[in-house]
Design a protein around this motif. Structure first.
Motif: not given
Length: 455
Positions: A121-123, A126-128, A420-427, A431-437
């Motif tokens: 993940r990239l933290y 605004g990453s997500a 681009p979000e998923d349940p772990k994105a924390n928009a 600790n907002e993040s995006i899954s790189l895969p």
């Protein structure tokens, strides 16, 4: 589309992914916080950055300042196009370049404005939301290159996190830049980082301020406490009256509905509890599927409350207080109707005859997708091909009011909500993040969709 071309697109996305991640990191560093001034220089720099990145993947992009409904200067917007054939279908790609504030950087495990890879993940803020949307569009355009067979229009907004106040005037001023057959809004998310989704619905939103008054001036709590309840207590009683014993909102005239298109899979309670950080002792409120409670049933949140802080408090009966309610409405209910019903209920249920005044604030309409549209079926096929698993459609409890506005102004356009979000994105959270895969698969899915739309 041949399997050979699909494999070629996948290879192109893979080869270009380092550039995309670098783009996202530089975007995070811009601190594009619209709440610090949508007309400010930092927002103009953010828009210019996005326009430059789009030009590098073949979009003729430019920065334009919008105007607010009262005629004052508005947000810095990015619009652009790439016309390959006037007879071909036209697709509008949407994202936004502004981000949420970071009220408490100490709540983050990393610097919120330094993109940081941790595992897959990239933290970064605004990453997500919605740097990921910009990255998806950039990556898809780069992957297709000269093989693009549809006309592209792009709109990257600069005030989405502020409620898009100049959105409608901007569309009216630039109607030609928006006219399209398909609109792809990359500002939502997937079932998980591994399972893709089309967003089937969005709840609407409306807000009210509620003033509760019991006294014309403060009085001593020892002298008058008992028969006179303080305004804060009365406000809490009023708020509680909106719910039944199960925790369902029970305000006559505020509608509820079931998931749009039917429920393919309910949400897993354990996952929701973990992702939201719910304390172990809390029992989830409401009845029915968890998906309906989060996506299509109404919910009310107290988002502001005027009360004296604990520090410095003293023995006094508070004479009046004001709180703000945010009501998420069922996708198909007009928010004005729900707002009127909520206001009438609150005024009719004033505890012990306290004075209750309701001030009605802004409204935003909900939205539901057309499951039978050609673009919907193409998008689902593209997602399955990119991720290697069948998509699971899902709703969103949040609101994106400009989507129904786009649908209203361009009624013939097919609207797809991806993201681009998923349940772990924390928009909107620490600790907002995006899954790189997941991002890589989202890029491929959009490239495949655009290719299918051009066939």
């Amino acid at each position: 589309m041949t399997a050979v071309f699909s494999d070629e697109l996948r290879a192109r996305v893979e080869a270009d992914f380092g550039r995309v991640v670098d783009l996202l990191g530089r975007k995070v560093a811009l601190k594009s916080i619209s709440a610090e001034g949508i007309t400010a220089e930092h927002m103009k720099r953010s828009a210019e950055f996005v326009a430059d990145e789009l030009r590098q993947v073949g979009i003729d992009a430019k920065v334009v300042q919008s105007r607010n409904p009262d005629g004052t200067p508005g947000a810095w917007e990015v619009i652009g196009s790439k016309i390959v054939d006037p007879q071909a279908p036209t697709v509008l790609l949407y994202a936004h370049h502004d981000v949420q504030p970071v009220p408490d950087p100490s709540a983050w495990d990393t610097d919120p404005f330094v993109a940081t890879e941790v595992g897959t993940r990239l933290y970064g803020r605004g990453s997500a939301d919605d740097g990921g949307g910009i990255a998806i569009h950039s990556g898809a355009m780069k992957a297709l290159g000269d093989d693009l067979k549809v006309n592209i229009k792009v709109f990257v907004e600069g005030e989405e996190e502020m409620g898009s106040p100049s959105f409608i005037p901007f569309i009216e001023d630039h109607r030609d830049e928006f006219a399209s057959d398909v609109i792809v809004v990359a500002d939502s998310g997937n079932w998980s980082a591994e399972i893709p989704s089309l967003t089937t619905s969005l709840r609407g939103n409306t807000c009210v301020d509620v003033n509760v008054k019991v006294l014309h001036h403060p009085v001593h709590s020892g002298q008058y406490g008992g028969p006179i309840l303080d305004a804060n207590t009365l406000a809490v009683m009023l708020i509680a009256s909106m719910y039944d014993a199960n925790g369902d909102l029970a305000v006559p005239g505020v509608a509820a509905q079931e998931p749009v298109g039917g429920l393919q899979r309910d949400l897993d309670e354990a996952t929701v509890r973990e992702d939201a950080g719910i304390v172990d002792s809390y029992r989830l409120a409401g009845t029915g599927s968890l998906a309906s409670r989060l996506w299509t049933k109404p919910s009310v949140t107290v988002i502001g409350f005027d009360a004296h802080p604990v520090e410095g408090s003293f023995n006094v009966v508070s004479p009046e207080t004001t709180f703000r309610l945010s009501l998420r409405t069922a996708p198909s209910q007009h928010p004005q109707e729900a707002q009127d019903a909520l206001a009438a209920f609150l005024q009719a249920h004033a505890p012990f005859g306290a004075e209750v005044k309701v001030t009605k604030l802004e409204n935003g309409m909900g939205w539901a997708m057309d499951p039978n549209a050609v673009a919907t079926k193409d998008a689902l096929a593209a997602m399955e091909e990119a991720f290697g698993v069948a998509p699971i459609n899902k709703g969103e409890g949040g609101s994106i009011p400009f989507i129904p506005e786009l649908q209203r102004i361009f009624p013939s356009a097919q609207v797809l909500v991806t993201g681009p979000e998923d349940p772990k994105a924390n928009a909107h959270s620490p600790n907002e993040s995006i899954s790189l895969p997941g991002l890589k698969n989202n890029i491929l899915a959009e490239a495949l969709l655009l290719a299918k739309l051009g066939e």
